[in-house]
Scaffold this motif. Structure first.
Motif, short mmCIF file in Angstrom:
data_model
loop_
_atom_site.label_atom_id
_atom_site.label_comp_id
_atom_site.label_asym_id
_atom_site.label_seq_id
_atom_site.Cartn_x
_atom_site.Cartn_y
_atom_site.Cartn_z
N ASP A 116 -10.69 -6.41 2.33
CA ASP A 116 -11.63 -6.62 3.87
C ASP A 116 -12.08 -8.50 3.50
OD1 ASP A 116 -14.10 -7.08 2.13
OD2 ASP A 116 -14.88 -4.81 2.50
N LEU A 117 -12.77 -8.88 4.55
CA LEU A 117 -13.28 -10.21 4.41
C LEU A 117 -14.04 -10.53 3.13
CD1 LEU A 117 -13.73 -11.67 7.86
CD2 LEU A 117 -12.19 -12.74 6.08
N THR A 118 -14.80 -9.34 2.83
CA THR A 118 -15.70 -10.31 0.96
C THR A 118 -14.58 -9.95 0.13
OG1 THR A 118 -16.34 -7.84 0.61
CG2 THR A 118 -16.95 -8.68 1.99
N GLY A 119 -13.39 -10.38 0.18
CA GLY A 119 -12.54 -9.48 -0.91
C GLY A 119 -12.61 -7.92 -1.60
N ALA A 120 -12.87 -7.35 -0.98
CA ALA A 120 -13.06 -6.18 -1.16
C ALA A 120 -12.37 -5.25 -1.54
CB ALA A 120 -14.81 -5.57 -0.85
N PRO A 121 -11.75 -4.70 -1.79
CA PRO A 121 -10.10 -3.62 -1.63
C PRO A 121 -10.60 -2.32 -0.25
CG PRO A 121 -10.73 -3.31 -3.74
CD PRO A 121 -11.75 -4.22 -3.24
N LEU A 122 -9.70 -2.26 0.29
CA LEU A 122 -10.51 -1.45 1.45
C LEU A 122 -9.12 -0.36 0.98
CD1 LEU A 122 -10.40 -2.93 4.84
CD2 LEU A 122 -12.59 -2.14 3.65
N ALA A 123 -10.02 0.81 0.77
CA ALA A 123 -9.52 2.31 0.55
C ALA A 123 -9.09 3.25 2.05
CB ALA A 123 -10.15 3.22 -0.82
N GLY A 124 -7.91 3.79 1.76
CA GLY A 124 -7.54 4.61 3.14
C GLY A 124 -6.88 3.97 4.54
N ALA A 125 -6.79 2.48 3.90
CA ALA A 125 -6.03 1.64 5.38
C ALA A 125 -4.89 2.23 5.71
CB ALA A 125 -6.55 0.28 4.85
N ALA A 126 -4.28 2.24 7.65
CA ALA A 126 -3.24 3.08 7.20
C ALA A 126 -2.25 1.45 7.53
CB ALA A 126 -3.23 3.15 8.31
N VAL A 127 -0.77 1.59 6.48
CA VAL A 127 -0.23 0.52 6.53
C VAL A 127 1.05 1.12 6.27
CG1 VAL A 127 0.95 -1.28 5.39
CG2 VAL A 127 -1.39 -0.19 4.53
N SER A 128 1.90 0.60 8.11
CA SER A 128 3.00 1.09 8.77
C SER A 128 3.95 -0.12 8.52
CB SER A 128 2.69 1.67 9.53
OG SER A 128 1.96 2.62 10.23
N ALA A 129 5.69 1.04 8.21
CA ALA A 129 6.76 -0.36 8.38
C ALA A 129 7.67 -0.36 9.29
CB ALA A 129 6.86 -0.43 7.16
N THR A 168 10.54 1.52 15.56
CA THR A 168 10.66 2.92 15.23
C THR A 168 9.73 2.34 13.76
OG1 THR A 168 13.07 2.53 14.33
CG2 THR A 168 12.10 4.12 16.89
N THR A 169 8.91 3.54 13.65
CA THR A 169 8.35 3.46 12.19
C THR A 169 9.33 4.32 11.26
OG1 THR A 169 6.49 4.24 13.36
CG2 THR A 169 6.36 4.78 10.45
N ALA A 170 9.24 3.35 9.91
CA ALA A 170 10.49 3.69 8.71
C ALA A 170 9.45 4.74 7.51
CB ALA A 170 10.53 2.63 9.02
N SER A 171 8.01 3.80 7.43
CA SER A 171 7.52 4.52 6.87
C SER A 171 6.14 4.42 7.06
CB SER A 171 8.01 4.01 4.90
OG SER A 171 6.82 4.65 4.54
N SER A 172 4.75 4.83 6.42
CA SER A 172 3.46 5.38 7.16
C SER A 172 2.87 5.20 5.93
CB SER A 172 3.13 5.41 8.04
OG SER A 172 2.00 4.97 8.11
N VAL A 173 1.51 4.75 5.08
CA VAL A 173 0.92 5.45 4.16
C VAL A 173 0.02 4.85 3.81
CG1 VAL A 173 3.18 4.98 2.16
CG2 VAL A 173 1.51 2.95 2.41
N GLN A 174 -1.55 5.15 3.53
CA GLN A 174 -2.61 5.11 3.67
C GLN A 174 -2.67 4.31 1.95
OE1 GLN A 174 -5.36 8.30 4.18
NE2 GLN A 174 -5.43 6.80 6.33
N THR A 175 -3.86 3.16 2.02
CA THR A 175 -4.08 2.78 0.62
C THR A 175 -4.78 3.85 -0.16
OG1 THR A 175 -5.76 1.59 1.78
CG2 THR A 175 -4.24 0.41 2.00
N ASP A 176 -5.15 3.02 -1.56
CA ASP A 176 -5.51 4.11 -2.73
C ASP A 176 -6.87 3.47 -3.00
OD1 ASP A 176 -4.95 2.10 -4.15
OD2 ASP A 176 -3.91 2.96 -5.69
N GLY A 177 -8.13 4.46 -3.63
CA GLY A 177 -8.60 3.42 -4.21
C GLY A 177 -9.35 1.94 -4.63
N ASP A 178 -7.97 1.99 -4.79
CA ASP A 178 -8.58 0.34 -4.76
C ASP A 178 -7.15 -0.15 -3.67
OD1 ASP A 178 -8.62 0.41 -7.69
OD2 ASP A 178 -7.23 0.91 -7.99
#
Length: 527
Positions: free
Chosen positions: A83-96, A107-117
């Motif tokens: 996030d803008l404070t520099g804290a890592p965001l868990a549970g964010a969706a990242v798609s390629a 078309t979607t090649a892969s999609s994951v969610q970020t871990d606790g870090d």
């Protein structure tokens, strides 16, 4: 499309070529979703539409050491979402996303969610992909990534857009999808929606809280209607905007696909794009959510096409992308479209390293909205060739680890354009600085240092901030540079002369507000 508003920590005046360079840097996508998701690629077409023979050229084909051995596994794409404070965001969706169906059809090649870090890893074939990072309540962001990249995505807090969707009789539409779209220049691959959400309700109301820090366009789609597009919308984190959109049934476009000899071409995948202005001097296209395939006689029909300037594109194996333009002001007396498929043109040349010697095994990427990403690798003599390109201005990028060169090449139908490329020779200048958020250092962010070296093209350097937020670009030739923080709107300028050292510090908290033009972050355009 205009470059982002810039906060200059060095001299305020930026030469005219900077505007051109920033535009040229613009390079990044996903499309009409058919299901709920924070970000989603366009729906998969019907089986018949997949038989066009179109070939996805986004991948670099790795060769095995011996024919009997399997090709080596492609390196993954990884990174961290902050996030803008520099804290890592868990549970964010990242798609390629990639281009399996057509060059403008992600078309979607892969999609994951970020871990606790806040970490993510995408395992995809060796190639180039559009990435979108998203999370409820945050502004999404995007970047272009190649296999093996490790990059950071920064998500600011989102503003809110709410409103209603009606038909022409002012009756509420009870089931529809709202996509948040960033407009990009034609020299970049088609962009995916930054976020997509489906709504159902008797009053046609919607509420969107996943909006980036720059101006975007809302696209609304519903069954049996043409898509509707909003004007440019920009919201701050603490703002709420009201938007009302009206859907119409649109028009039907008919036509015939032929080859250069006049023979009909069957099985061509066709879709429509709507053109949109983004300021005085720039335009871009967006998916108009209408698709078809030519029949045995080459005939096609595109339903529910909106009014305005429309581009109809055709894709088929063995042909370059073909495009026809039509202006729709009403549905009466629309002339049939005659779409001619051809082999297109080619770009070929020799790639040399900064030492002037031919460079073998170097990666190159061509991009344009109509072709997506087209990748190739130089041979043992440093030669390359990219074929079946439409007659457009193509962005061509030479990729060599942390340094890259970008030029724009005008392709000519039926001809081969000779374009040699080289990495610029090293200089003695340096740019260094620190990336912070509210004064706190940010680790792992990608910083791009870019200079327009005239006929040599854009000279681009990629760096990663250390634990104390610092970065350092060395061996720079003389020139005026732009310094971008990836996936954000932060940028500044610096001058290098006679081996001088320039310092550029960037803080992400004060994100500059764009003017009245749609812009995309540096990572989506430069990478």
């Amino acid at each position: 499309m205009q470059p982002p508003a810039l906060r200059h920590d060095t001299p305020r005046r930026w030469p005219l070529w900077c505007a051109v360079a920033a535009l040229a840097l613009a390079a990044f996508l996903l499309f009409r979703p058919k299901h709920d998701a924070p970000t989603a690629a366009r729906r998969e077409p019907a089986a018949a539409q997949k038989r066009s023979g179109y070939v996805n050229r986004t991948q670099w084909r790795a060769r095995a050491a011996h024919p009997a051995e399997p090709a080596p596994e492609a390196p993954s794409i990884s990174g961290t979402v902050y996030d803008l404070t520099g804290a890592p965001l868990a549970g964010a969706a990242v798609s390629a996303t990639t281009f399996e169906v057509a060059g403008n059809f992600p078309t979607t090649a892969s999609s994951v969610q970020t871990d606790g870090d806040g970490r993510f890893e995408l395992r995809v074939p060796n190639g180039t992909y559009n990435l979108v990072g998203n999370k409820e309540g945050y502004g999404p962001t995007m970047a272009i990534a190649h296999s093996g990249d490790d990059l950071a995505l920064v998500l600011p807090r989102s503003g809110v857009v709410k409103g209603h969707v009606y038909n022409e009789r002012k009756e509420p539409i009870t089931r529809f999808t709202v996509d948040v779209i960033a407009l990009s220049p034609d020299s970049t691959a088609a962009l995916a929606p930054l976020s997509s959400k489906r709504f159902e309700g008797p009053d046609g109301a919607f509420h969107i809280d996943q909006l980036p820090g720059w101006a975007v366009i809302l696209r609304v789609t519903a069954s049996d209607y043409a898509p509707a597009f909003s004007s440019l919308v920009h919201t701050k984190a603490d703002e709420t905007r009201d938007v009302e959109l009206t859907l119409t049934s649109g028009c039907a476009l008919t036509g015939t696909v032929r080859d250069e000899r006049g023979a009909p071409v069957a099985g061509v995948f066709l879709d429509a794009e709507a053109r949109h202005s983004a300021g005085v001097a720039s335009q871009g296209s967006m998916d108009a959510a209408s698709e078809a395939q030519s029949d045995l006689d080459g005939r096609f029909r595109l339903e529910h096409v909106p009014a305005g300037e429309i581009l109809v594109r055709g894709y088929a194996g063995g042909y370059a992308t073909s495009t026809a333009s039509v202006q729709i002001s009403g549905c009466d007396d629309l002339a049939p479209i005659d779409l001619v498929m051809s082999a297109g043109g080619s770009i070929a040349g020799v790639v040399r390293g900064s030492d002037g010697k031919p460079a073998a095994g170097v990666r190159l990427m061509a991009s344009h909205r109509s072709i997506g990403f087209v990748n190739t690798v130089t041979d043992a003599e440093g030669r390359y060739r990219i074929e079946q390109l439409p007659p457009v201005l193509v962005r061509l990028e030479l990729i060599d680890t942390a340094q890259r060169t970008v030029v724009h090449v005008g392709v000519k139908d039926g001809e081969t354009v000779e374009q040699n490329l080289a990495l610029l020779a090293k200089g003695s200048g340096e740019i260094r600085g620190r990336v912070t958020s509210g004064g706190e250092p940010l680790r792992g962010l990608q910083v791009q240092v870019v200079c327009n070296q005239a006929d040599s093209g854009l000279d681009m350097h990629y760096l990663t901030t250390g634990g104390d937020g610092t970065y350092r670009a060395t061996d720079l030739p003389d020139g005026t540079y732009m310094v971008f923080v990836s996936s954000t709107m932060r940028a500044s300028s610096a001058h290098v002369r006679g081996g001088s050292v320039a310092e550029v510090n960037l803080d992400l908290v004060e994100q500059p507000k764009p003017a009245d033009a749609a812009v995309v972050p540096a990572s989506a355009t430069n990478h």
